[in-house]
Structure formats: structure tokens, C-alpha cells
Design an enzyme around this catalytic site. Structure first.
Site, short mmCIF file in Angstrom:
data_model
loop_
_atom_site.label_atom_id
_atom_site.label_comp_id
_atom_site.label_asym_id
_atom_site.label_seq_id
_atom_site.Cartn_x
_atom_site.Cartn_y
_atom_site.Cartn_z
N GLY A 115 -7.44 -13.90 -25.81
CA GLY A 115 -8.47 -13.49 -26.75
C GLY A 115 -9.42 -14.63 -27.04
CB SER A 116 -8.84 -18.26 -27.48
OG SER A 116 -7.79 -18.10 -28.38
CE1 TYR A 142 -6.27 -18.23 -35.20
CE2 TYR A 142 -6.25 -16.61 -33.45
CZ TYR A 142 -6.00 -17.89 -33.90
OH TYR A 142 -5.48 -18.83 -33.04
CG ASP A 248 -11.49 -10.12 -31.72
OD1 ASP A 248 -10.71 -9.57 -30.94
OD2 ASP A 248 -11.31 -11.26 -32.18
CE LYS A 251 -2.04 -9.35 -34.70
NZ LYS A 251 -2.02 -10.45 -35.68
C1 LIG Z 1 -8.29 -10.40 -33.36
C2 LIG Z 1 -7.89 -11.55 -32.50
N1 LIG Z 1 -8.80 -12.10 -31.68
C3 LIG Z 1 -8.49 -13.13 -30.88
C4 LIG Z 1 -7.23 -13.70 -30.90
C5 LIG Z 1 -6.91 -14.84 -30.01
O1 LIG Z 1 -6.14 -14.39 -28.94
P1 LIG Z 1 -5.26 -15.41 -28.08
O2 LIG Z 1 -4.23 -15.96 -29.00
O3 LIG Z 1 -4.70 -14.56 -27.00
O4 LIG Z 1 -6.17 -16.44 -27.55
C6 LIG Z 1 -6.26 -13.17 -31.75
C7 LIG Z 1 -4.92 -13.77 -31.79
O5 LIG Z 1 -4.16 -13.59 -32.69
C8 LIG Z 1 -6.60 -12.07 -32.57
O6 LIG Z 1 -5.70 -11.53 -33.40
#
Ligand SMILES: Cc1ncc(COP(=O)(O)O)c(C=O)c1O
Length: 448
Positions: A115-116, A142, A248, A251
Site C-alpha cells: 500500500g505504501s 494511514y 485508498d 485495507k
Molecule cells: C489504508 C491503508 N493504506 C495504506 C497502507 C500501507 O500498506 P502497506 O503496509 O502494505 O505498505 C495501509 C496499511 O495499514 C492502510 O491501512
């Protein structure tokens, strides 16, 4: 002296070998194997998993379709770099995501691992596509743990991070804790007016805003479900100012809320949707699905050598097939509604619970010291999560004050399993309320 157990040895090795930077621990869980909604630890103890490993195992652990797809793809071609070549799993997965994403416009797909990286990339794509320098995100969000995605986040766990002056943070409409005060009737309206009539007219000219990124349910922020008017009105605000809307769904996506994409609850078609976590059923895979002009903003703008590799994409294809073939979206909606009702019943017995909220199989139980003051019961949340683990139930806590029990089980959860988990949670809450969980028990598990 007590004998050293197998679990003790794992805990000792973990502390010796694994970086603290990768540590967000709530209890000493050491996983040996997992299947469906169940996890077994290295001592053979069985757990019902109400976390799905942070909302990753949507299809349940060890889904046969995912297993088969990985084996077949590995035998066919164990690797091919998408950045300098073409392969069928990536093409097929892109096609399938485009076909399912809402919005009657031309779309393309970018692949990453987390996600990051996907959120970081969408931020860069938006500014490149528009020539505008700023982004807007929401307090409590987040979005990730890379520099760019941290800049977009506004979560208390990252309050030590200073950076990202190009991202302006707006309040999020939290029905239980409206940032504009308890008595505000239209919290979503107040939030959007603050953004449009104040931020846009002072520090953040809208003609310099490339995009607004939002979670439809703010998960790590405390599983906050905004009023139903929020997303449509935000989409309208974006349209009026020529700003791209990005959801986003890392999750909340892939069926978790009872729709494949969470924005579908509100009949909104975001300009881009970010996916991750469950997209590959645990095999690292993320994606941005969005308007062609955003996705084509720069040649080679975000290239990761192994991104969109055939194994990850094969897992993604099998994940979609499993979700659709097994009716997991409908199951998330149905069992999620049942779970929500059962959790609400717990409020009758447990004064610790201030609020229960959620969509589908993304539910939050907010703990408070008393319901009138709503003082966050932070230590109590850590104790409930720890005690639940001891009783055989896995879950974590989230929230800006670390006081919200998050329930995001695999989407294969049955009503009977939901009831079994709620019964364990009931016992854990009672034990904490009766003072049967000591401060020492949780001292080593800082959570976040
Ligand atoms: C809504 C959301 N976006 C992005 C992320 C980041 O994902 P990752 O930990 O796979 O990089 C998270 C992680 O908890 C998340 O909950």
C-alpha cells in the site's frame, strides 16, 4: 525455574534477529500454519483470526485457487520483469481490475508491492499529471511507511515524522468524535466547508491541488465510518475544482466492506483507486487503477524491478476468482452485519465499549473509560487484545488514541465463527473490566 518453552525460544530469537523498525507487536504470536480463518502457533495452539494479518487474508489462509495459481505460474515462468517486458498474468490482472473498477472512462493500471509504494506513486503521478504541487489528505489517515506515503498520512503513530509540506491535512468527519464538536449536526458538511471555505481560501489554493486522497472507512484511524453524504460531497467538491479524487482502498478494498471497491457503497467513481494488502492474498502486490491520463503521467516514473511480477499477478487473478466464485463479497456484507449486531449487544454488558461501527467485515469497537466523557481506554484496549490472544482470538487495536479494537477477519468467516469470536471477546472484556489482566502482562507489547 520455569522450563524454556518453544514459544520462549521464538520470542528470544525474534528479539535478537528482527529489527525493531518492523515491530508492531500486541502479543507473542509465533505462527506455524494457517488455514481459512484459523491460525496455529509453534506450540500447536489454535486461534480464531479476527485480524486476517492486518486485513490481508481476505480469501482465507491457504485458498486452493491461490495455491494452484502460484504453483502453475512458477512452473511456467517463475519471473519476468514487467518494466522491460510483457507477460500475460499482468495483462490479465490489469484487464480484470479495469473491468471491475467504477467509472465510465479509460483506465490503466500500475503495479507495486505494498500500500505504501502505491500511495507514494499515486501522489507522484497526480502532481506530474496536473502540474499542480499540492495534495490534500485527512487527519487520521494511514497511507503508508515510505517517505511519500508518510507525508500523505496524518496518523498519531507517525507524529514524529516531519515532512511533506505539500500535503495539506483536513479534518475527517468522525461521527463519534466530530472534530467540530459534539453538537454538530452535519459533521461531513462542516468538514467539507472547512476545507473549501477556509483551507482553500487561506493556505491551500485549490488551483494548486492535484488530488485529494481519502479512505472511505478510515481504518487505522479507528475504523471510522463517515456519514454517507461525505464521499459523494467530496467527489462533488473535487469536480468543481478540477481536483482528482483518489480512494485508498488498500485495507477496505477487495470485498472487505461488502462491495469489491468501498466507494461503490456511495455510488462514487474515484479517478483512481489504490489497492494492496489482500489483492495478492498475502503475496506482495499493490495496484493503482485509474484514469489513463493519471497513470500515463510520466514514462518510467515509478519502476520497481520485480513489481507486477508473474507470481504476484497470478495470485491477484486467483484472489479475484476466489472472491467472486465463493461469494465472499456477499458473505462479508451478510456476516459483517451479523457481527456488527453481536458486537453492539456486547455494549449492554460492557461499559468499556463506547461505540461499535463498521462496514461489512471491517468493524471497530471503541473503548472508553466512561461513555459520558469518552476518555479513550488505551491501556484497556491493549489488555483486551492481549487477553483475547490468551483465550485464542487474534485481533489488534487501532485509532488515534490506540483504543479501538479492529475486527477484520478473512471474508470466509461464517456466522458461527463470528459468534465464537464475539464470545471470546466478551470474556476478554470481562477479564479486563474485572482487573484480571496486569500491567506487566502487556508491558513488552507496545503496539502503536
Ligand atoms: C489504508 C491503508 N493504506 C495504506 C497502507 C500501507 O500498506 P502497506 O503496509 O502494505 O505498505 C495501509 C496499511 O495499514 C492502510 O491501512
Amino acid at each position: 525455574m520455569a522450563a524454556v518453552t518453544t514459544l520462549d525460544r521464538y520470542v528470544e530469537a525474534d528479539q535478537r534477529l528482527i529489527s525493531d523498525a518492523l515491530r508492531l507487536r500486541f502479543h507473542p504470536l509465533a505462527v506455524e500454519r494457517a488455514s481459512g480463518c484459523r491460525v496455529w502457533d509453534v506450540e500447536g495452539r489454535e486461534y480464531l483470526d479476527f485480524s486476517a494479518g492486518w486485513a490481508v487474508a481476505n480469501t482465507g489462509y491457504g485458498h486452493p485457487l491461490v495455491r494452484q495459481a502460484l504453483i502453475e505460474q512458477f512452473d511456467r515462468a517463475s519471473f519476468a520483469s514487467l518494466i522491460s517486458g510483457i507477460h500475460e498474468p499482468a495483462l490479465k490482472l490489469a484487464q480484470q481490475l479495469i473491468a471491475r473498477a467504477p467509472g465510465d472512462f479509460e483506465k490503466k493500471v500500475w503495479f507495486g508491492f505494498s500500500g505504501s509504494d502505491a500511495n507514494e506513486t499515486v501522489g507522484r503521478l497526480l502532481t506530474a499529471a496536473t502540474g499542480r504541487r499540492r495534495l490534500v489528505s485527512f487527519i487520521g489517515a494511514y497511507h503508508g511507511a515510505t517517505a511519500g506515503s508518510m507525508a500523505m498520512s496524518a496518523h498519531s503513530s507517525q507524529s514524529g515524522f516531519i515532512g511533506g509540506g505539500h500535503v495539506v491535512k483536513a479534518p475527517y468527519p468522525h461521527p463519534y468524535r466530530c472534530p467540530f464538536g459534539e453538537g454538530v449536526a452535519d459533521c461531513a458538511g462542516a468538514t467539507l466547508r472547512f476545507l473549501e471555505d477556509y483551507l482553500f481560501k487561506t493556505i491551500c489554493p485549490p488551483e494548486d491541488v492535484a488530488g485529494i486522497i481519502v479512505e472511505t472507512v478510515q481504518s487505522d484511524g479507528g475504523d471510522v465510518v463517515p456519514p454517507a453524504t461525505f464521499l459523494p460531497q467530496l467527489a462533488d467538491l473535487c469536480r468543481r475544482h478540477g481536483i482528482y479524487l483518489v480512494v485508498d482502498d488498500v485495507k477496505a478494498g477487495m470485498g472487505r466492506t461488502g462491495r469489491l471497491f468501498s466507494a461503490q457503497h456511495y455510488a462514487v467513481a474515484p479517478d483512481a483507486i489504490v489497492l494492496g494488502k489482500s489483492l495478492g492474498s498475502g503475496v506482495p502486490l499493490s495496484a493503482i487503477v485509474g484514469r489513463r491520463e493519471i497513470l500515463d503521467a510520466g514514462v518510467g516514473l515509478a519502476i520497481f524491478t520485480t513489481a507486477g511480477n508473474p507470481l504476484s499477478c497470478a495470485a491477484g487473478l486467483a484472489t479475484i476468482e476466489a472472491i467472486e466464485r465463493d461469494g465472499l463479497i456477499e458473505n462479508a456484507a451478510r456476516v459483517g452485519a451479523h457481527l456488527h449486531r453481536q458486537l453492539r449487544h456486547l455494549m449492554d454488558r460492557h461499559p468499556l465499549i463506547g461505540d461499535v461501527r463498521g462496514l461489512g467485515l471491517m468493524q471497530g469497537v471503541e473503548l472508553v473509560r466512561d461513555r459520558a466523557s469518552k476518555t479513550p481506554a488505551t491501556t484497556e484496549a491493549a489488555k483486551v487484545v492481549y487477553r483475547a490472544y490468551e483465550l485464542g482470538l487474534l485481533l489488534f487495536y487501532v485509532g488515534m488514541a490506540s483504543n479501538v479494537l479492529e475486527i477484520t477477519p478473512p471474508l470466509v468467516l461464517t456466522e458461527a465463527e463470528a459468534d465464537a469470536g464475539v464470545a471470546l471477546l466478551d470474556r476478554a472484556l470481562a477479564d479486563v473490566e474485572a482487573g484480571r489482566v496486569s500491567d506487566e502482562a502487556i508491558a513488552r507489547y507496545r503496539g502503536w
